[in-house]
Scaffold this active site. Sequence first.
Site, mmCIF file in Angstrom:
data_model
loop_
_atom_site.group_PDB
_atom_site.id
_atom_site.type_symbol
_atom_site.label_atom_id
_atom_site.label_comp_id
_atom_site.label_asym_id
_atom_site.label_seq_id
_atom_site.Cartn_x
_atom_site.Cartn_y
_atom_site.Cartn_z
ATOM 1 N N CYS A 1 0.903 -1.379 -0.174
ATOM 2 C CA CYS A 1 0.079 -0.012 -0.089
ATOM 3 C C CYS A 1 0.691 1.248 0.164
ATOM 4 O O CYS A 1 0.671 2.297 -0.597
ATOM 5 C CB CYS A 1 -0.985 -0.047 1.320
ATOM 6 S SG CYS A 1 0.186 -0.229 2.724
ATOM 7 N N HIS B 1 -1.910 1.183 7.164
ATOM 8 C CA HIS B 1 -2.354 1.159 5.902
ATOM 9 C C HIS B 1 -2.209 2.513 5.269
ATOM 10 O O HIS B 1 -2.255 3.647 5.903
ATOM 11 C CB HIS B 1 -3.568 0.870 5.709
ATOM 12 C CG HIS B 1 -4.228 0.564 4.384
ATOM 13 N ND1 HIS B 1 -3.407 -0.291 3.373
ATOM 14 C CD2 HIS B 1 -5.248 0.889 3.700
ATOM 15 C CE1 HIS B 1 -4.080 -0.308 2.387
ATOM 16 N NE2 HIS B 1 -5.169 0.350 2.338
ATOM 17 N N ASN C 1 -8.323 4.305 -2.263
ATOM 18 C CA ASN C 1 -7.593 3.206 -1.616
ATOM 19 C C ASN C 1 -7.193 1.960 -2.927
ATOM 20 O O ASN C 1 -7.087 2.701 -3.961
ATOM 21 C CB ASN C 1 -8.653 2.214 -0.974
ATOM 22 C CG ASN C 1 -8.089 1.120 0.051
ATOM 23 O OD1 ASN C 1 -6.744 1.198 0.094
ATOM 24 N ND2 ASN C 1 -8.765 0.496 0.696
#
Length: 337
Positions: free
Chosen positions: A135, A278, A300
């Site tokens: 990520c 994250h 995302n």
Amino acid sequence: MRSFAAVALAGVVSAVDIMDVKFIQHVAQYGLSYPTVEEYNFRKMNFAAIDAFIQEENATQVNYQVGHNKFSTWTEHERSHLLNSNRPQAPADRTFTMPERASRVNQVPSTWDWNNGPNGSCVTPIKDQGQCGSCWAFSSTGALEGSHCIVSGGNLLSFSEQQLVDCAGLRWGNYGCNGGLQQYAFNYLEKYFAMSEASYPYTSGTTGTAGTCAYNAANTTGVGVVSWAWTTPYVATGIQAAVYAQPQSISIEANKLCFQFYKTGVLDNTNCGTSLDHAVLMVGYGTDATTGLAYWLVKNSWGTSWGESGYIQLAQVANGDGICGCQMEPLYPTANM
């Protein structure tokens, strides 16, 4: 006339049938298959547990809804591989600097979305990190894509996450599919130009591991990072000005089910947590017309089947860590061109 026992039994069978149908529909939707009956039943058990959570959460929450997605059959351990497992907190003594464009703005608009900037979109389509804790690489490329697009007057390029996963590794403080930090990626991109997604495609989502660095100096985009800086955190009005200037790379806590199975609306659940694990991209902000809640628009890297076609709206907090910690550590790069 049917007996009470028969009616009760019919109700039990009906309930079982409903879960079976739900699971079979899910398996078909996501093209899943299982080699054994044991594996099938194990995945159905995971699915049923998530289904129970979804029913309970949606019955108690009014500003957002959760729903099934491709993670519904996964274990908690499998979902943890999506997260930044080797992430230290940012240094407490860091210096904060607002983006240069923000300092020239007298008043920011009440709503903003870099998908619809003054020169067109400065946000690439939703990407999918797959089964790799990369990520940090997706957040980093997204922030550089936005900065370059703004500096160049609307030239939107898609940069390679695989380059960062493969090349910006231990030497730079990152761990490939086992986590990393956006600031370390920006340090790398101060030394090496970004390659395009097309010239260095992403493969770690399938392999679950980093590959051998294949950087080609003769085949880069020529785009790199001049410098990067921490944005002033915690205060929503200041972060709004920074987001209006350019997309912000942020970190959040994403290990809670309310985030992982978010479907729509403004997530305002303070139980989402603030233990950052994250990395995502803040690309805008606004106010929900139905609830009146101010929100951050966040991109995302879990594909378009997650959330609102890959996005989530996180409720703004005037002062503080923010929902899921989204106001704690914003930062941004400045592109060279």
